[in-house]
Each structure stands twice: as C-alpha cells, then as structure tokens.
Design a protein around this motif. Sequence first.
Motif, PDB file in Angstrom:
ATOM      1  N   LYS A  13       0.763  -1.515   0.023  1.00 57.56           N
ATOM      2  CA  LYS A  13      -0.124  -0.470  -0.080  1.00 57.56           C
ATOM      3  C   LYS A  13       0.359   1.085   0.099  1.00 57.56           C
ATOM      4  CE  LYS A  13      -3.974  -1.064   3.372  1.00 57.56           C
ATOM      5  NZ  LYS A  13      -4.891  -0.401   4.241  1.00 57.56           N
ATOM      6  N   PRO A  14       0.792   2.068  -1.211  1.00 53.99           N
ATOM      7  CA  PRO A  14       1.178   3.315  -0.801  1.00 53.99           C
ATOM      8  C   PRO A  14       0.890   4.392   0.334  1.00 53.99           C
ATOM      9  CG  PRO A  14      -0.671   3.854  -2.023  1.00 53.99           C
ATOM     10  CD  PRO A  14      -0.564   2.295  -1.582  1.00 53.99           C
ATOM     11  N   ALA A  15       2.111   4.329   1.213  1.00 56.95           N
ATOM     12  CA  ALA A  15       2.083   5.337   2.296  1.00 56.95           C
ATOM     13  C   ALA A  15       1.838   6.422   2.111  1.00 56.95           C
ATOM     14  CB  ALA A  15       3.438   5.290   3.149  1.00 56.95           C
ATOM     15  N   SER A  16       0.988   7.467   3.147  1.00 56.53           N
ATOM     16  CA  SER A  16       0.546   8.836   2.861  1.00 56.53           C
ATOM     17  C   SER A  16       1.786   9.487   3.936  1.00 56.53           C
ATOM     18  CB  SER A  16      -0.613   8.549   3.618  1.00 56.53           C
ATOM     19  OG  SER A  16      -0.854   9.163   5.149  1.00 56.53           O
ATOM     20  N   GLN A  17       1.227  11.100   3.314  1.00 52.99           N
ATOM     21  CA  GLN A  17       2.843  11.667   4.277  1.00 52.99           C
ATOM     22  C   GLN A  17       2.407  11.525   6.077  1.00 52.99           C
ATOM     23  OE1 GLN A  17       4.377  13.279   2.118  1.00 52.99           O
ATOM     24  NE2 GLN A  17       6.387  13.999   3.693  1.00 52.99           N
ATOM     25  N   ALA A  18       1.170  11.439   6.095  1.00 49.65           N
ATOM     26  CA  ALA A  18       1.089  11.136   7.966  1.00 49.65           C
ATOM     27  C   ALA A  18       2.064  10.005   8.009  1.00 49.65           C
ATOM     28  CB  ALA A  18      -0.280  11.468   8.568  1.00 49.65           C
ATOM     29  N   ASP A  19       1.860   8.983   7.475  1.00 48.79           N
ATOM     30  CA  ASP A  19       2.577   7.611   8.092  1.00 48.79           C
ATOM     31  C   ASP A  19       3.791   7.780   7.726  1.00 48.79           C
ATOM     32  OD1 ASP A  19      -0.419   5.836   8.020  1.00 48.79           O
ATOM     33  OD2 ASP A  19      -0.064   5.443   6.147  1.00 48.79           O
ATOM     34  N   VAL A  20       4.523   7.985   6.525  1.00 47.62           N
ATOM     35  CA  VAL A  20       5.936   8.707   6.896  1.00 47.62           C
ATOM     36  C   VAL A  20       6.315   9.538   8.372  1.00 47.62           C
ATOM     37  CG1 VAL A  20       8.126   9.551   5.435  1.00 47.62           C
ATOM     38  CG2 VAL A  20       6.248   8.273   4.615  1.00 47.62           C
ATOM     39  N   ALA A  21       5.806   9.957   7.736  1.00 42.10           N
ATOM     40  CA  ALA A  21       5.937  11.344   9.567  1.00 42.10           C
ATOM     41  C   ALA A  21       6.279  10.382  10.863  1.00 42.10           C
ATOM     42  CB  ALA A  21       5.214  12.166   9.843  1.00 42.10           C
ATOM     43  N   ARG A  22       5.145   9.314  11.046  1.00 45.88           N
ATOM     44  CA  ARG A  22       5.376   8.383  12.280  1.00 45.88           C
ATOM     45  C   ARG A  22       6.294   7.855  12.189  1.00 45.88           C
ATOM     46  NH1 ARG A  22       0.475   6.408  10.580  1.00 45.88           N
ATOM     47  NH2 ARG A  22      -0.589   8.197  11.775  1.00 45.88           N
ATOM     48  N   ALA A  23       6.507   7.535  10.646  1.00 44.62           N
ATOM     49  CA  ALA A  23       7.816   6.489  11.092  1.00 44.62           C
ATOM     50  C   ALA A  23       9.242   7.041  11.032  1.00 44.62           C
ATOM     51  CB  ALA A  23       7.636   5.804   9.918  1.00 44.62           C
ATOM     52  N   LYS A  24       9.274   8.321  10.956  1.00 48.36           N
ATOM     53  CA  LYS A  24      10.893   8.840  10.976  1.00 48.36           C
ATOM     54  C   LYS A  24      10.120   9.711  12.692  1.00 48.36           C
ATOM     55  CE  LYS A  24      12.717  13.099   9.242  1.00 48.36           C
ATOM     56  NZ  LYS A  24      12.866  13.990   9.016  1.00 48.36           N
ATOM     57  N   LYS A  25       9.309   9.760  13.972  1.00 54.62           N
ATOM     58  CA  LYS A  25       9.370  10.043  14.996  1.00 54.62           C
ATOM     59  C   LYS A  25       9.373   8.704  15.332  1.00 54.62           C
ATOM     60  CE  LYS A  25       6.656  13.222  17.678  1.00 54.62           C
ATOM     61  NZ  LYS A  25       5.407  13.749  17.540  1.00 54.62           N
ATOM     62  N   GLN A  26       8.610   7.920  15.162  1.00 57.97           N
ATOM     63  CA  GLN A  26       9.479   6.355  15.934  1.00 57.97           C
ATOM     64  C   GLN A  26      10.827   6.811  16.001  1.00 57.97           C
ATOM     65  OE1 GLN A  26       6.699   3.769  14.053  1.00 57.97           O
ATOM     66  NE2 GLN A  26       5.240   3.921  15.798  1.00 57.97           N
ATOM     67  N   ALA A  27      11.597   6.750  15.021  1.00 61.16           N
ATOM     68  CA  ALA A  27      12.384   6.040  14.707  1.00 61.16           C
ATOM     69  C   ALA A  27      13.508   6.670  15.383  1.00 61.16           C
ATOM     70  CB  ALA A  27      13.372   6.238  12.791  1.00 61.16           C
ATOM     71  N   GLU A  28      13.102   8.224  15.132  1.00 60.52           N
ATOM     72  CA  GLU A  28      13.993   9.492  15.656  1.00 60.52           C
ATOM     73  C   GLU A  28      13.878   8.779  17.664  1.00 60.52           C
ATOM     74  OE1 GLU A  28      12.100  13.007  14.937  1.00 60.52           O
ATOM     75  OE2 GLU A  28      13.630  13.443  13.123  1.00 60.52           O
ATOM     76  N   ARG A  29      12.966   8.384  17.861  1.00 60.85           N
ATOM     77  CA  ARG A  29      12.661   8.112  19.539  1.00 60.85           C
ATOM     78  C   ARG A  29      12.858   6.991  19.553  1.00 60.85           C
ATOM     79  NH1 ARG A  29       6.970   8.292  20.585  1.00 60.85           N
ATOM     80  NH2 ARG A  29       7.255  10.815  20.129  1.00 60.85           N
ATOM     81  N   ALA A  30      13.456   5.854  19.103  1.00 61.75           N
ATOM     82  CA  ALA A  30      14.434   4.963  18.984  1.00 61.75           C
ATOM     83  C   ALA A  30      15.725   5.641  19.074  1.00 61.75           C
ATOM     84  CB  ALA A  30      13.965   4.242  18.266  1.00 61.75           C
ATOM     85  N   ALA A  31      16.301   5.519  18.415  1.00 66.42           N
ATOM     86  CA  ALA A  31      17.531   6.686  18.240  1.00 66.42           C
ATOM     87  C   ALA A  31      18.098   7.027  19.677  1.00 66.42           C
ATOM     88  CB  ALA A  31      17.997   6.744  16.687  1.00 66.42           C
ATOM     89  N   VAL A  32      17.128   8.023  19.745  1.00 61.89           N
ATOM     90  CA  VAL A  32      16.983   8.619  21.111  1.00 61.89           C
ATOM     91  C   VAL A  32      17.834   7.857  22.988  1.00 61.89           C
ATOM     92  CG1 VAL A  32      16.803  10.610  22.987  1.00 61.89           C
ATOM     93  CG2 VAL A  32      16.762  11.271  20.233  1.00 61.89           C
TER      94      VAL A  32
END
Length: 52
Positions: A13-32
């Motif tokens: 399924k193509p990801a919406s911009q909100a899905d991309v932003a949510r995934a990016k935020k989760q990745a940043e949180r895990a890295a921090v």
Amino acid sequence: MAKKKRRVNPRRKPASQADVARAKKQAERAAVIGTIAIPLMAAHDVYGLAGS
C-alpha cells in the motif's frame, strides 16, 4: 457467483505523508533512547546511581 475482492497487501500500500512522518518520529525516538541509555548505564555501573 460474485468474486471476492482481493485484499491489498499492506506492505504494498502506498504510504501517506502522515504514515511517513509517524515512522520517522518513531525511528528518531528509538535512536534517542538508545543513544541516551548507553551513558546512563555506564554511569550507573561506575557510580552506582541506584542507591544500593
């Protein structure tokens, strides 16, 4: 006889911009959390910050 509608594979399924932003935020949180955890564990081992 009607055909059943095929389900869409969620990985395709193509990801919406909100899905991309949510995934990016989760990745940043895990890295921090991972980055902060290492020095805190080292300080705990060296100085015994647990109070025991």
